[in-house]
Structures are given as structure tokens and as C-alpha cells.
Scaffold this active site. Structure first.
Site, PDB file in Angstrom:
ATOM      1  N   ARG A  67      10.074   3.048   8.523  1.00  0.00           N
ATOM      2  CA  ARG A  67       9.089   4.119   7.396  1.00  0.00           C
ATOM      3  C   ARG A  67      10.696   4.868   7.109  1.00  0.00           C
ATOM      4  O   ARG A  67      10.382   5.058   5.286  1.00  0.00           O
ATOM      5  CB  ARG A  67       8.709   4.885   7.992  1.00  0.00           C
ATOM      6  CG  ARG A  67       7.328   4.248   8.398  1.00  0.00           C
ATOM      7  CD  ARG A  67       6.402   5.477   9.242  1.00  0.00           C
ATOM      8  NE  ARG A  67       4.664   4.528   9.627  1.00  0.00           N
ATOM      9  CZ  ARG A  67       4.571   4.155   9.219  1.00  0.00           C
ATOM     10  NH1 ARG A  67       3.638   4.295   7.727  1.00  0.00           N
ATOM     11  NH2 ARG A  67       3.129   4.193  10.036  1.00  0.00           N
ATOM     12  N   ASP A  82      -3.335  -2.198  -1.418  1.00  0.00           N
ATOM     13  CA  ASP A  82      -3.527  -3.582  -1.081  1.00  0.00           C
ATOM     14  C   ASP A  82      -4.529  -4.526  -1.325  1.00  0.00           C
ATOM     15  O   ASP A  82      -5.776  -4.557  -2.766  1.00  0.00           O
ATOM     16  CB  ASP A  82      -2.900  -3.857   0.018  1.00  0.00           C
ATOM     17  CG  ASP A  82      -2.986  -5.677   0.923  1.00  0.00           C
ATOM     18  OD1 ASP A  82      -2.507  -5.854  -0.176  1.00  0.00           O
ATOM     19  OD2 ASP A  82      -2.874  -5.099   2.116  1.00  0.00           O
ATOM     20  N   LYS A  89       0.037  -4.031  -5.442  1.00  0.00           N
ATOM     21  CA  LYS A  89      -0.288  -5.299  -5.524  1.00  0.00           C
ATOM     22  C   LYS A  89      -1.649  -5.634  -5.600  1.00  0.00           C
ATOM     23  O   LYS A  89      -2.600  -6.005  -5.070  1.00  0.00           O
ATOM     24  CB  LYS A  89      -0.210  -6.276  -3.801  1.00  0.00           C
ATOM     25  CG  LYS A  89       1.253  -6.006  -3.251  1.00  0.00           C
ATOM     26  CD  LYS A  89       1.200  -6.406  -1.574  1.00  0.00           C
ATOM     27  CE  LYS A  89       1.708  -5.226  -0.684  1.00  0.00           C
ATOM     28  NZ  LYS A  89       1.714  -6.094   0.541  1.00  0.00           N
ATOM     29  N   ASP A 106       6.003   0.436   6.900  1.00  0.00           N
ATOM     30  CA  ASP A 106       6.420   0.313   8.013  1.00  0.00           C
ATOM     31  C   ASP A 106       6.025  -1.518   8.415  1.00  0.00           C
ATOM     32  O   ASP A 106       4.866  -1.509   7.745  1.00  0.00           O
ATOM     33  CB  ASP A 106       5.494   1.406   9.074  1.00  0.00           C
ATOM     34  CG  ASP A 106       4.386   1.016   9.330  1.00  0.00           C
ATOM     35  OD1 ASP A 106       3.304   1.436   8.243  1.00  0.00           O
ATOM     36  OD2 ASP A 106       3.557   0.651  10.330  1.00  0.00           O
ATOM     37  N   ASP A 111       0.732   5.165  -0.824  1.00  0.00           N
ATOM     38  CA  ASP A 111       1.893   4.295  -0.638  1.00  0.00           C
ATOM     39  C   ASP A 111       1.606   3.027  -1.189  1.00  0.00           C
ATOM     40  O   ASP A 111       2.689   2.952  -2.673  1.00  0.00           O
ATOM     41  CB  ASP A 111       2.122   4.035   0.773  1.00  0.00           C
ATOM     42  CG  ASP A 111       0.911   3.942   1.800  1.00  0.00           C
ATOM     43  OD1 ASP A 111       0.182   3.440   1.518  1.00  0.00           O
ATOM     44  OD2 ASP A 111       1.823   3.879   2.924  1.00  0.00           O
TER      45      ASP A 111
HETATM   46  P1  IMP Z   1      -5.465  -1.892   1.839  1.00  0.00           P
HETATM   47  O1  IMP Z   1      -7.065  -0.808   2.323  1.00  0.00           O
HETATM   48  O2  IMP Z   1      -6.153  -3.318   2.196  1.00  0.00           O
HETATM   49  O3  IMP Z   1      -5.641  -1.582   0.485  1.00  0.00           O
HETATM   50  O4  IMP Z   1      -4.691  -1.724   2.750  1.00  0.00           O
HETATM   51  C1  IMP Z   1      -3.885  -0.412   2.489  1.00  0.00           C
HETATM   52  C2  IMP Z   1      -2.413  -0.223   3.549  1.00  0.00           C
HETATM   53  O5  IMP Z   1      -2.605  -1.422   3.988  1.00  0.00           O
HETATM   54  C3  IMP Z   1      -1.704   0.505   3.600  1.00  0.00           C
HETATM   55  O6  IMP Z   1      -1.898   1.930   3.227  1.00  0.00           O
HETATM   56  C4  IMP Z   1      -1.151   0.659   3.854  1.00  0.00           C
HETATM   57  O7  IMP Z   1      -0.983   1.547   4.918  1.00  0.00           O
HETATM   58  C5  IMP Z   1      -1.290  -1.116   4.084  1.00  0.00           C
HETATM   59  N1  IMP Z   1       0.321  -1.941   4.081  1.00  0.00           N
HETATM   60  C6  IMP Z   1      -0.283  -2.749   3.422  1.00  0.00           C
HETATM   61  N2  IMP Z   1       0.353  -3.549   2.172  1.00  0.00           N
HETATM   62  C7  IMP Z   1       1.174  -3.210   3.241  1.00  0.00           C
HETATM   63  C8  IMP Z   1       2.866  -3.854   2.862  1.00  0.00           C
HETATM   64  O8  IMP Z   1       3.089  -5.049   2.300  1.00  0.00           O
HETATM   65  N3  IMP Z   1       3.860  -3.190   3.870  1.00  0.00           N
HETATM   66  C9  IMP Z   1       2.890  -1.754   4.844  1.00  0.00           C
HETATM   67  N4  IMP Z   1       1.710  -1.645   4.611  1.00  0.00           N
HETATM   68  C10 IMP Z   1       1.174  -2.432   3.195  1.00  0.00           C
HETATM   69 MG    MG Z   2      -1.216   3.683   3.919  1.00  0.00          MG
END
Ligand code: IMP
Ligand code: MG
Length: 176
Positions: free
Chosen positions: A163, A101, A129, A157, A98
Site C-alpha cells: 500500500r 473493478d 478497470k 494492496d 481507489d
Molecule cells: P469491485 O467491488 O470488484 O469493484 O472491487 C473493488 C475493490 O476490490 C477495490 O476497492 C479494491 O479494494 C479491490 N481491488 C480491485 N482490483 C484491485 C487491484 O488491481 N489491486 C488491488 N485491489 C483491487
Molecule cells: Mg477498496
């Protein structure tokens, strides 16, 4: 605090972009079968919308991973709460996420899946992002690059809510 949601990317725009992504994948994998791996729960809407637009044979599997914490920041500790049902060996795997980050979740998941010897391996994400990246991740295709804002909808979410919104919205936290 109460949350105010404003539209960032409308439903039509999201679906048009998913159609483009599906067309690119169908062309690239022409004559082959792809194995889509959705990362639960956030990717479910994207997986469905993408899969039904692919014109090549598709199989589906899901993995559930969570980084601890229910807030808006990922902690960096990733846990598999549901592993894949099927082996990936010999398959053309596409991980469908999805949102990217920090990159910690995908970096961890892609390591695990690549160790299981798929025929080919690729990651696609609906949202990215880029400003927030801590761990580099090799992404084959991105739906939309977005600013460093917390977004919901289309599977994403905030504390398990929103969602089901059919568009991508930005959450702002107002006073009661
Ligand atoms: P990462 O491991 O920091 O890249 O985080 C990824 C996960 O964090 C995603 O799969 C989402 O579940 C959650 N996440 C990161 N940013 C957002 C956001 O803006 N809204 C909702 N969930 C987010
Ligand atoms: Mg996720």
C-alpha cells in the site's frame, strides 16, 4: 511464488492527475463545502492527496467495506466493517474510491449512502478497470483507466502489502 512489481503509473503522473481532479472539484463546488467519504483502506492515499489540494471547505469521513477473500479477485459479497461517523444528510457527498473493478463494492456503498439523503452525491475513483465491470456504476470522474491487471501501491494492496508504494505498480507472480 514471489511477486515482481513493475511501474504502471509513476508518482509524478499520479499526483499531476490528482491536482487536475482537485482543481475540477474546487471549481465545480465553488462557494460550497464538500464531504469526502473515503472507502478504507485503499483510498487513504488518494483522499489525502486530493483533500490537501482542494481550495473549498472540506470535511472527511470514512467507511470500511470488504469483499471477502484475500486474493486478487473480489467475491461479490460486501460487508460494512466500519460505518460512517457522521450523518450525510444535507451534505455534498463525494465518495472517493481507489479502484473500480467489478463495480460491486461501489454499487452497494452508493445505494446505502444515497438512502441517507445527501444534498448531492457523486463518486470519483483514482483507477478504473472498465473491462472488468459486472455491475454498472455512475462515476463522475476517473483518474486513470487501466487494463485488466492486478495493481498495487498508492493505497492498493496485495494481501495487505505494497500500500505504501508511492506509484501504481502491476504485480506479476514469478517462480521462486
Ligand atoms: P469491485 O467491488 O470488484 O469493484 O472491487 C473493488 C475493490 O476490490 C477495490 O476497492 C479494491 O479494494 C479491490 N481491488 C480491485 N482490483 C484491485 C487491484 O488491481 N489491486 C488491488 N485491489 C483491487
Ligand atoms: Mg477498496
Amino acid at each position: 511464488m514471489r511477486e515482481i512489481i513493475s511501474t504502471l503509473i509513476g508518482e509524478k503522473e499520479v499526483e499531476a492527475r490528482i491536482q487536475e481532479m482537485a482543481d475540477a472539484i474546487s471549481a465545480e463546488y465553488a462557494g460550497k463545502q464538500v464531504h469526502l467519504i473515503g472507502i478504507l483502506k485503499g483510498s487513504i492515499f488518494f483522499v489525502c492527496e486530493l483533500a490537501k489540494r482542494l481550495t473549498i471547505p472540506v470535511t472527511l469521513d470514512f467507511m470500511s467495506v470488504s469483499s471477502y477473500g484475500a486474493g486478487t479477485k473480489s467475491s461479490g459479497i460486501v460487508k460494512i466493517s466500519k460505518d460512517l461517523d457522521e450523518p450525510v444528510e444535507g451534505k455534498n457527498v463525494i465518495i472517493v474510491e481507489d479502484i473500480l473493478d467489478s463495480g460491486r463494492t461501489l454499487s452497494y456503498v452508493s445505494g446505502i449512502i444515497q438512502d441517507r439523503k445527501p444534498e448531492s452525491f457523486k463518486i470519483i475513483t483514482l483507477l478504473d478497470k472498465p473491462e472488468r465491470r459486472v455491475v454498472p456504476v455512475d462515476i463522475a470522474m476517473t483518474g486513470f483507466e487501466i487494463p485488466d491487471k492486478f495493481v498495487v501501491g498508492y493505497g492498493l494492496d496485495y494481501a495487505q502489502r505494497y500500500r505504501n508504494l508511492p506509484y501504481i505498480g502491476v504485480v506479476e507472480f514469478g517462480e521462486e
